[in-house]
Design a protein around this motif. Structure first.
Motif, PDB file in Angstrom:
ATOM      1  N   ARG A 111       7.856  -0.417  10.127  1.00 20.95           N
ATOM      2  CA  ARG A 111       6.416  -0.668  10.255  1.00 20.95           C
ATOM      3  C   ARG A 111       5.737  -0.678   8.890  1.00 20.95           C
ATOM      4  O   ARG A 111       4.855  -1.497   8.628  1.00 20.95           O
ATOM      5  CB  ARG A 111       5.774   0.388  11.168  1.00 20.95           C
ATOM      6  N   ILE A 112       6.152   0.253   8.006  1.00 24.11           N
ATOM      7  CA  ILE A 112       5.577   0.287   6.664  1.00 24.11           C
ATOM      8  C   ILE A 112       5.951  -0.979   5.905  1.00 24.11           C
ATOM      9  O   ILE A 112       5.101  -1.630   5.280  1.00 24.11           O
ATOM     10  CB  ILE A 112       6.064   1.536   5.895  1.00 24.11           C
ATOM     11  N   ALA A 113       7.236  -1.349   5.963  1.00 26.32           N
ATOM     12  CA  ALA A 113       7.693  -2.536   5.241  1.00 26.32           C
ATOM     13  C   ALA A 113       7.020  -3.792   5.761  1.00 26.32           C
ATOM     14  O   ALA A 113       6.616  -4.677   5.001  1.00 26.32           O
ATOM     15  CB  ALA A 113       9.214  -2.662   5.351  1.00 26.32           C
ATOM     16  N   ASP A 114       6.857  -3.875   7.094  1.00 22.95           N
ATOM     17  CA  ASP A 114       6.223  -5.051   7.700  1.00 22.95           C
ATOM     18  C   ASP A 114       4.757  -5.140   7.269  1.00 22.95           C
ATOM     19  O   ASP A 114       4.263  -6.211   6.891  1.00 22.95           O
ATOM     20  CB  ASP A 114       6.339  -4.975   9.215  1.00 22.95           C
ATOM     21  N   ALA A 115       4.056  -3.985   7.319  1.00 20.85           N
ATOM     22  CA  ALA A 115       2.648  -3.969   6.924  1.00 20.85           C
ATOM     23  C   ALA A 115       2.487  -4.324   5.456  1.00 20.85           C
ATOM     24  O   ALA A 115       1.569  -5.063   5.069  1.00 20.85           O
ATOM     25  CB  ALA A 115       2.044  -2.586   7.197  1.00 20.85           C
ATOM     26  N   MET A 116       3.396  -3.800   4.626  1.00 20.29           N
ATOM     27  CA  MET A 116       3.283  -4.027   3.188  1.00 20.29           C
ATOM     28  C   MET A 116       3.595  -5.468   2.829  1.00 20.29           C
ATOM     29  O   MET A 116       2.845  -6.126   2.096  1.00 20.29           O
ATOM     30  CB  MET A 116       4.237  -3.085   2.449  1.00 20.29           C
ATOM     31  N   THR A 117       4.696  -6.000   3.357  1.00 23.90           N
ATOM     32  CA  THR A 117       5.115  -7.339   2.949  1.00 23.90           C
ATOM     33  C   THR A 117       4.183  -8.430   3.462  1.00 23.90           C
ATOM     34  O   THR A 117       4.089  -9.497   2.861  1.00 23.90           O
ATOM     35  CB  THR A 117       6.554  -7.628   3.412  1.00 23.90           C
ATOM     36  N   GLN A 118       3.484  -8.167   4.566  1.00 30.12           N
ATOM     37  CA  GLN A 118       2.538  -9.167   5.065  1.00 30.12           C
ATOM     38  C   GLN A 118       1.348  -9.335   4.137  1.00 30.12           C
ATOM     39  O   GLN A 118       0.634 -10.334   4.204  1.00 30.12           O
ATOM     40  CB  GLN A 118       2.033  -8.778   6.462  1.00 30.12           C
ATOM     41  N   ASN A 119       1.117  -8.346   3.278  1.00 31.85           N
ATOM     42  CA  ASN A 119      -0.044  -8.375   2.396  1.00 31.85           C
ATOM     43  C   ASN A 119       0.371  -8.203   0.941  1.00 31.85           C
ATOM     44  O   ASN A 119      -0.354  -7.636   0.135  1.00 31.85           O
ATOM     45  CB  ASN A 119      -1.025  -7.261   2.792  1.00 31.85           C
ATOM     46  N   LEU A 120       1.570  -8.692   0.610  1.00 38.84           N
ATOM     47  CA  LEU A 120       2.146  -8.444  -0.705  1.00 38.84           C
ATOM     48  C   LEU A 120       2.543  -9.750  -1.379  1.00 38.84           C
ATOM     49  O   LEU A 120       3.090 -10.651  -0.754  1.00 38.84           O
ATOM     50  CB  LEU A 120       3.390  -7.557  -0.553  1.00 38.84           C
ATOM     51  N   THR A 121       2.236  -9.850  -2.674  1.00 34.84           N
ATOM     52  CA  THR A 121       2.716 -10.942  -3.510  1.00 34.84           C
ATOM     53  C   THR A 121       3.546 -10.319  -4.631  1.00 34.84           C
ATOM     54  O   THR A 121       3.105  -9.351  -5.262  1.00 34.84           O
ATOM     55  CB  THR A 121       1.551 -11.746  -4.117  1.00 34.84           C
TER      56      THR A 121
END
Length: 521
Positions: A283-293
């Motif tokens: 969940r953390i990785a999904d949340a982070m990567t969706q808003n990460l460049t």
């Protein structure tokens, strides 16, 4: 046909695909039941492993699809096992897409400006992590940058606000500017927007933050009572964004609050073994990567996970958050200039992969030694190479007559009077009881206003207060000693932990710091 072999025969025979020797012991019901349970467990484990592989494959594929990339521009891309690793962490203030509700139509296009700029330095042995915060209002030379999306080239500037570099060429321009400033060669960058902060704080169930006094900031939407609060979602974002709610309303106060938040988040993630909790990690990785460049070299998901693991493996006392040393820019008091002497020492430590932390001095033999923390028992002090402190000789401080107010922030009505006596014995003859604070706080702090910095440092040395607990604020007159729960007895505080040294401002991840509200809000 029944077998003609005697029951005690040593002749092997196949049973359910394996050979074994029949015996009275093997026919024991308890043994047979145990064997069946073992075989069932093996089959269940095999199914779980297969399922895990399938899920992991989809997990990595989905995360890889989430990640956006941009050019690194300058600096060779390092590897996770090739010496020290420098990663620039950026927070953009762009208000496009889901972030549009945070206002400011001028921010709805382009890369925006970098509200947060943190350089994360991982030591070659991956045992230390140093995170350097760069105030957004700092004036520095900016290199010429070509925007990779528009092709427009922005000329070099002798002096400009560091956070503007993002709008001149994306993250790569900020990387180039900080390379030029520090003499480092940044390996990678990560850039997140407002939504990332909200989602991560939600996934971990909130992050504890501490305030000495209630704060209400209409501009960021922050509204928190005095004491310890758990913030997540919009509240977490408001806490990190506010620059009017803390200290004197400037960027330094906001950075101190951001460092406290990250330290608290680090403690929570490590204490709950988040990196071994696959559902939460996803969940953390999904949340982070969706808003990460990120740059191309960091777009590999296993590489991102390895970075997180390195962060998780470091002891809390070896994760340091420090602020770039700055001074007020004289032509414009609303801007900051780099404090060249202090900053050069910090950059030198980073370039040689040194350590910015220092351990508290060992107690005198006659004093009872404090119980060692988990961090203390895991790393010997001999391994430390602290940043050298300035050697300039300071004139002796005349303590008599300096007004020092002792504030009760631990709930023990008799303790402030005892602390007043301790200070008077140390030469602060004008020390007096300043009454009760707005709340109880876990750590003792020293609050001071303009002109009293040396007094605050002297009091900190006398009381063994870490420099992370020194707060400059206009909300006090002269100096206040805010007596927290770690100073319930004795002549010095009991919570001295590994902290940053060398005259740097900041804290380690094992320190709890509280924010002082801005009196003008």
């Amino acid at each position: 046909m029944p077998s003609s072999l005697p029951q005690d025969s040593a002749e092997p025979r196949p049973v359910r695909g394996r050979w074994y020797r029949r015996s009275v012991v093997e026919r024991d019901p308890a043994v047979v039941a145990k064997d069946r349970r073992r075989r069932l467990a093996m089959r269940v484990t095999s199914c779980v492993l297969v399922l895990a592989l399938v899920v992991a494959g989809g997990f990595v594929a989905k995360l890889r699809g989430n990640v956006q990339t941009a050019p690194l521009t300058l600096g060779a891309g390092g590897t996770l096992d090739d010496g020290p690793l420098d990663i620039l962490l950026l927070g953009t203030d762009t208000r496009s897409a889901e972030n549009a509700k945070y206002g400011g139509s001028e921010f709805t296009t382009g890369e925006g400006h970098s509200d947060v700029m943190m350089l994360m330095h991982m030591s070659a042995d991956r045992k230390r992590v140093t995170v350097v915060s760069f105030p957004r209002d700092t004036l520095v030379p900016l290199p010429a940058c070509t925007d990779p999306h528009t092709g427009k080239t922005y000329p070099a500037q002798d002096l400009a606000m560091l956070n503007y570099a993002l709008s001149y060429g994306g993250p790569g321009c900020t990387v180039a500017a900080i390379n030029k400033l520090t003499g480092l060669n940044i390996d990678h960058f990560m850039m997140a927007d407002f939504t990332a902060v909200k989602e991560i704080s939600n996934v971990v169930g909130g992050v504890d933050v501490c305030l000495n006094s209630a704060v209400t900031d209409p501009m960021s939407g922050l509204k928190l009572p005095a004491g310890v609060s758990s913030v997540k979602g919009d509240s977490a974002l408001a806490y990190l964004r506010t620059r009017h709610g803390f200290s004197d309303g400037g960027d330094i106060g906001r950075i101190r609050a951001q460092q406290a938040f990250m330290a608290s988040l680090t403690r929570k993630i490590k204490s709950e073994n988040t990196l071994t909790n696959l559902p939460r990690l996803y969940r953390i990785a999904d949340a982070m990567t969706q808003n990460l460049t990120v740059d191309e070299g960091l777009s590999n998901i296993p590489t991102l996970i390895a970075v997180a693991k390195n962060m998780n493996d470091a002891d809390l006392g070896d994760i340091a958050f420090v602020t770039l040393p700055t001074i007020t820019y004289e032509p414009d008091p609303n801007r900051l200039a780099v404090d060249e002497s202090k900053a050069s020492r910090l950059f030198d430590v980073l370039r040689r992969d040194g350590d910015v932390t220092e351990r508290p001095a060992a107690p005198a033999p006659s004093s009872p030694a404090p119980s060692p923390s988990a961090t203390d028992t895991q790393k010997p002090s001999a391994s430390r190479t602290p940043t050298p402190s300035p050697t300039a000789t300071e004139p002796a401080l005349q303590r008599a007559g300096i007004p020092v107010y002792v504030i009760n922030a631990l709930g023990d009505t008799g303790r402030p009077a005892e602390v007043v006596r301790i200070l008077k014995k140390a030469g602060y003859t004008s020390a007096e009881d300043g009454g009760k604070g707005d709340t109880t706080v876990p750590a003792t702090q020293i609050l001071y206003t303009d002109g009293y910095e040396e007094v605050a440092k002297d009091l900190a040395a006398k009381l063994k207060v870490n420099n992370a607990q020194l707060v400059k604020t206009a909300s006090v007159v002269s100096v206040q000693v805010l007596v927290g729960e770690d100073f319930a007895q004795g002549t010095t505080v009991s919570s001295a932990k590994d902290t940053v040294g060398g005259g740097l401002s900041g804290q380690t991840a094992n320190q709890v710091t509280c924010q002082q509200g801005n009196p003008s809000e």
